[in-house]
Design an enzyme around this catalytic site. Structure first.
Site, PDB file in Angstrom:
ATOM      1  N   ASP A 101      51.639  60.703  52.044  1.00 51.27           N
ATOM      2  CA  ASP A 101      51.847  62.015  52.647  1.00 51.27           C
ATOM      3  C   ASP A 101      50.648  62.941  52.375  1.00 51.27           C
ATOM      4  OD1 ASP A 101      53.980  63.798  53.859  1.00 51.27           O
ATOM      5  OD2 ASP A 101      53.585  64.936  52.028  1.00 51.27           O
TER       6      ASP A 101
ATOM      7  N   GLU B  63      46.405  44.494  42.250  1.00 47.55           N
ATOM      8  CA  GLU B  63      47.029  43.814  41.099  1.00 47.55           C
ATOM      9  C   GLU B  63      48.280  43.059  41.536  1.00 47.55           C
ATOM     10  OE1 GLU B  63      48.120  46.918  38.344  1.00 47.55           O
ATOM     11  OE2 GLU B  63      46.059  47.669  38.230  1.00 47.55           O
TER      12      GLU B  63
HETATM   13  C1  GLC Z   1      53.852  65.685  55.757  1.00 48.61           C
HETATM   14  C2  GLC Z   1      55.230  65.266  56.166  1.00 48.61           C
HETATM   15  C3  GLC Z   1      56.021  66.496  56.493  1.00 48.61           C
HETATM   16  C4  GLC Z   1      56.104  67.359  55.260  1.00 48.61           C
HETATM   17  C5  GLC Z   1      54.714  67.693  54.735  1.00 48.61           C
HETATM   18  C6  GLC Z   1      54.763  68.262  53.346  1.00 48.61           C
HETATM   19  O1  GLC Z   1      53.137  66.223  56.785  1.00 48.61           O
HETATM   20  O2  GLC Z   1      55.178  64.366  57.222  1.00 48.61           O
HETATM   21  O3  GLC Z   1      57.297  66.192  56.966  1.00 48.61           O
HETATM   22  O4  GLC Z   1      56.788  68.541  55.544  1.00 48.61           O
HETATM   23  O5  GLC Z   1      53.907  66.557  54.661  1.00 48.61           O
HETATM   24  O6  GLC Z   1      55.093  67.252  52.431  1.00 48.61           O
END
Ligand code: GLC
Length: 550
Positions: free
Chosen positions: A212, A262
């Site tokens: 993310d 790993e």
């Molecule tokens: C990313 C995710 C989104 C979230 C953001 C903050 O873009 O896809 O849904 O709100 O990160 O974590």
């Protein structure tokens, strides 16, 4: 195309299905989907013909950003089940030959995380505070934020804390919601924690991580002021922002690459990085970093032959130059479903959403027609493709959600000015005649399902010729049969600027992005996103053709 070993390089051509756990299937009837629900419905995904699933976060979380605010990276939130439920789900998926990719959120934790709570309690100058980005405020008494950065969800990116003795303290950075403090990735302690988290899940048998905000971890030293160009969004023209796409992030992914190695040669990292241009994004997938990066440039491309040709060429060239496969994606849990988006010109910015007051409203029939055509084009491209749950049912964006039901922090942090992302997150329908259309057995649903949902239910489409579900199944089966994910493509040239097509092995793919009708070459149509007959291809339609002799 780089030579691929099928066992270890599965991700080069994989079709990966995004499960949004809270809206996929709800086993205990509380209105929120869960891991046992996922397990119970895996057969449908196997039957659809995907290779892998990616699950959005199900870890412990107060759910202020639908689980992207993690309070314990190594446990399952009771809302979704237990670690044992995860193990069952993983075993069931692997038993069906489906890989399992999970979401990792390293830019920020939840403010409920023990690490942040300890940082608050430990006080100024402590080791605990150094885990996150705390800074003194500006102004005479520190009453102004340390810089002018705005949060992606609206409002300032800083919040001031109160020390335990009641005095006003420093501010902490949160590029997203107030409940999502950013980690300080200049601190080796943070690196160590994330290596441990990776190993925890790799030992539990996950096949990879979708990372993310993979462009956000490192900020320019000194945190200089920054004013984005008007019209920017999370995916917009913020390539010069001091918090996105800094070179320092790459050392982190080289380190993680070694951690994954790993556990063997076949585990993957996929970057969620809203980075432009493509030639910069591909830094994330250099041979010693991640395996994949979402191609959001493709997602943002309008349904238009000339634009599509440009973005496909640029993608194949950019990803190819570092030996990585391109990915292709049209929908996810952050954007307006492409069934609705492609009927809007121009579409709203990523994350802005649409709602009851949006004008004009997308036409469902036009949207679905274009979406199916766009999907047929996408699934023929070489590389790895992503499908977001519900798109195989042709679900449109849920537009008429009442304000009181909305949950996306975007809606609240912009004072309702932006609807946000709830419209693509509504629980999906399985059975037309069941409570909550089969999402569970009680009828509860954390976001209200539109009245039209039964029409899109899976059981109403299975075995029905021409249904969106059968069209997806056919496309995936043919993609696999003809190994389109691993092929090279040769463009075909057309006089009509609305038409785009290519040859991929035995298959010829032709898409008509305009409104007129065009003549098709001879051959047997093996896939059609709409209706093509008498050698003619109508507007907003894509066909796959096998040469007459083939
Ligand atoms: C990313 C995710 C989104 C979230 C953001 C903050 O873009 O896809 O849904 O709100 O990160 O974590």
């Amino acid at each position: 195309m780089a030579s691929a070993s099928p066992a270890t390089d599965w991700w080069r051509t994989a079709v990966i299905y995004q499960v949004y756990p809270r809206s996929f299937a709800d086993s205990n009837g509380d209105g929120v989907g869960d891991l046992p629900g996922v397990t119970s419905r895996l057969g449908a995904l196997k039957d659809l013909g995907v290779d892998a699933i990616w699950l959005s976060p199900f870890m412990t979380s107060p759910q202020h950003d639908a689980g992207y605010d993690v309070a314990d990276y190594c446990d399952v939130d009771p809302l979704f089940g237990t670690l044992a439920d995860f193990d069952d789900m993983r075993d069931a998926a692997h038993g069906l030959g489906l890989k399992v990719v999970i979401d990792l959120v390293p830019n920020h934790s939840s403010s409920d995380h023990r690490w942040f709570q300890e940082a608050l309690a430990a006080g100024p100058g402590s080791e605990e505070r150094a885990r996150y980005i705390f800074r003194e405020g500006k102004g005479k008494r520190g009453e102004l934020p340390p810089n002018n950065w705005d949060s992606v969800f609206g409002g300032p990116a800083w919040t001031r804390i109160t020390e335990s003795d009641g005095t006003p303290g420093p501010w902490y950075l949160h590029l997203f919601d107030i409940s999502q403090p950013d980690f300080d990735w200049t601190n080796p302690w943070v690196h160590e924690q994330f290596r441990n988290i990776l190993r925890f899940w790799l030992e539990r048998g996950v096949d990879g991580f979708r990372v993310d905000v993979a462009h956000g971890l490192v900020k320019v030293a000194g945190l200089p002021d920054y004013t984005p160009a008007p019209g920017g969004s999370m995916g917009g023209d913020t390539s010069d922002a001091p918090y996105w796409a800094q070179d320092g992030v790459h050392e982190i992914y080289r380190d993680w690459h070694r951690v994954l190695a790993e556990f063997g040669p076949d585990r993957i990292l996929t970057a969620e990085a809203w980075v432009k241009p493509l030639s910069k994004l591909t830094d994330w997938v250099r041979p010693d970093e991640m395996q994949q990066a979402f191609n959001f440039g493709y997602l943002e491309t309008p349904w238009d032959a000339i634009s599509l040709r440009k973005v496909v060429d640029a993608s194949l060239e950019a990803f190819g130059s570092v030996g990585a496969p391109s990915t292709w994606v049209l929908s996810n849990h952050d954007v307006i479903r492409h069934t609705s988006r492609l009927a809007l010109t121009p579409p709203p910015l990523q994350g802005a959403g649409i709602g009851p007051d949006t004008q004009p409203k997308p036409d469902d029939a036009v949207g679905l027609r274009r979406a199916r055509a766009a999907t047929a084009f996408m699934l023929a491209l070489p590389g790895s493709a992503y499908i977001y749950q519900g798109e195989e049912l042709g679900l449109p964006e849920a537009i008429d959600l009442p304000d009181a039901a909305r949950q996306d922090p975007t809606f609240f942090r912009t004072g309702g000015e932006l609807y946000g992302r709830d419209g693509c997150r509504v629980p999906i329908p399985w059975e037309a005649d069941a409570p909550a259309s089969g999402f569970n057995t009680t009828g509860a649903s954390w976001l209200p399902q539109p009245a039209s949902w039964p029409l899109y239910a899976r059981d109403a489409q299975v075995g029905v010729p021409g249904s969106t579900l059968e069209f997806y199944r056919d496309a995936l089966a043919l993609r696999s049969e003809h190994a389109l994910g691993a092929a090279d493509i040769d463009w075909l040239e057309f006089d009509d600027a609305d038409v785009i097509g290519f040859r991929s092995g035995a298959v010829t793919v032709i898409a008509n992005t305009g409104a007129g009708t065009v003549e098709l070459p001879a051959g047997r149509i093996v896939l059609c996103s709409g209706e093509a007959g008498d050698g003619l291809l109508p507007g907003d339609t894509t066909v796959w053709i096998l040469a007459a002799a083939g």
